[in-house]
Design a protein around this motif. Structure first.
Motif, PDB file in Angstrom:
ATOM      1  N   SER A 117      -2.649   5.224   1.493  1.00 51.95           N
ATOM      2  CA  SER A 117      -2.983   5.033   2.899  1.00 51.95           C
ATOM      3  C   SER A 117      -3.542   6.331   3.492  1.00 51.95           C
ATOM      4  O   SER A 117      -4.544   6.313   4.224  1.00 51.95           O
ATOM      5  CB  SER A 117      -1.742   4.580   3.677  1.00 51.95           C
ATOM      6  OG  SER A 117      -2.061   4.381   5.025  1.00 51.95           O
ATOM      7  N   LEU A 134       0.839  -1.197   0.000  1.00 46.69           N
ATOM      8  CA  LEU A 134       0.000   0.000   0.000  1.00 46.69           C
ATOM      9  C   LEU A 134       0.876   1.249   0.000  1.00 46.69           C
ATOM     10  O   LEU A 134       1.645   1.473   0.941  1.00 46.69           O
ATOM     11  CB  LEU A 134      -0.910  -0.011   1.232  1.00 46.69           C
ATOM     12  CG  LEU A 134      -1.964   1.082   1.305  1.00 46.69           C
ATOM     13  CD1 LEU A 134      -2.959   0.960   0.153  1.00 46.69           C
ATOM     14  CD2 LEU A 134      -2.686   1.027   2.642  1.00 46.69           C
ATOM     15  N   THR A 194       2.070   5.085   0.469  1.00 47.01           N
ATOM     16  CA  THR A 194       1.803   6.061   1.523  1.00 47.01           C
ATOM     17  C   THR A 194       0.683   7.017   1.121  1.00 47.01           C
ATOM     18  O   THR A 194      -0.197   7.321   1.929  1.00 47.01           O
ATOM     19  CB  THR A 194       3.091   6.847   1.852  1.00 47.01           C
ATOM     20  OG1 THR A 194       4.107   5.905   2.205  1.00 47.01           O
ATOM     21  CG2 THR A 194       2.878   7.815   2.986  1.00 47.01           C
ATOM     22  N   ALA A 199      -6.013   1.216   7.349  1.00 51.68           N
ATOM     23  CA  ALA A 199      -6.129   2.630   6.977  1.00 51.68           C
ATOM     24  C   ALA A 199      -7.588   3.089   6.970  1.00 51.68           C
ATOM     25  O   ALA A 199      -7.879   4.231   7.320  1.00 51.68           O
ATOM     26  CB  ALA A 199      -5.489   2.868   5.615  1.00 51.68           C
ATOM     27  N   ALA A 251      -3.536  -4.016   5.422  1.00 45.46           N
ATOM     28  CA  ALA A 251      -3.067  -2.628   5.459  1.00 45.46           C
ATOM     29  C   ALA A 251      -4.161  -1.673   4.984  1.00 45.46           C
ATOM     30  O   ALA A 251      -4.342  -0.582   5.546  1.00 45.46           O
ATOM     31  CB  ALA A 251      -1.810  -2.471   4.604  1.00 45.46           C
ATOM     32  N   ILE A 252      -4.900  -2.083   3.971  1.00 41.37           N
ATOM     33  CA  ILE A 252      -6.007  -1.254   3.473  1.00 41.37           C
ATOM     34  C   ILE A 252      -7.061  -1.098   4.565  1.00 41.37           C
ATOM     35  O   ILE A 252      -7.529   0.001   4.860  1.00 41.37           O
ATOM     36  CB  ILE A 252      -6.618  -1.863   2.196  1.00 41.37           C
ATOM     37  CG1 ILE A 252      -5.612  -1.797   1.049  1.00 41.37           C
ATOM     38  CG2 ILE A 252      -7.932  -1.160   1.823  1.00 41.37           C
ATOM     39  CD1 ILE A 252      -5.975  -2.643  -0.161  1.00 41.37           C
TER      40      ILE A 252
END
Length: 121
Positions: free
Chosen positions: A32, A27, A29, A65, A61-62
């Protein structure tokens, strides 16, 4: 002040409707940050998938965020695969299933694809 508030509200409304793609297997930056601001989600493509464990880390990670983010991916089996982009899908595609004209087989393949998608998130 009111003008800025209206601008922020419009920005959030627009962000919530977008599902951009990106290059790479992690992902970025910038993405995010947009997800944290309320971006609606992400569209994944074959080049975003290196392996199922890597994909699981990416979807995690998605969701970290933006827990409400939509993660879109075109996975149909056959020629249209993202999960098995590097090796080819283990499932027959829609054209083959249509020619077989077997509802139970089609349902079984659809269920298997769904389970495969759910695994990495």
């Amino acid at each position: 002040m009111i003008e800025q508030t209206q601008h922020d509200s419009r920005r959030r409304s627009v962000l919530a409707t977008l599902l951009p793609g990106f290059e790479g297997i992690t992902l970025p930056t910038w993405l995010s940050a947009r997800l944290a601001e309320g971006l609606g989600g992400v569209c994944l493509f074959g080049e975003n998938v290196e392996s199922l464990p890597q994909l699981a880390a990416l979807t995690s990670a998605i969701r970290e965020a933006n827990p409400h983010a939509i993660i879109a991916i075109d996975e149909e089996g056959g020629d249209v695969t993202r999960l098995f982009y590097d090796i080819g899908s283990p499932y027959p595609g829609n054209a083959v299933l249509g020619r077989l004209d077997d509802l139970a087989q089609t349902e079984a393949v659809a269920r298997a694809v769904g389970v495969a998608l759910r695994g990495p998130g």
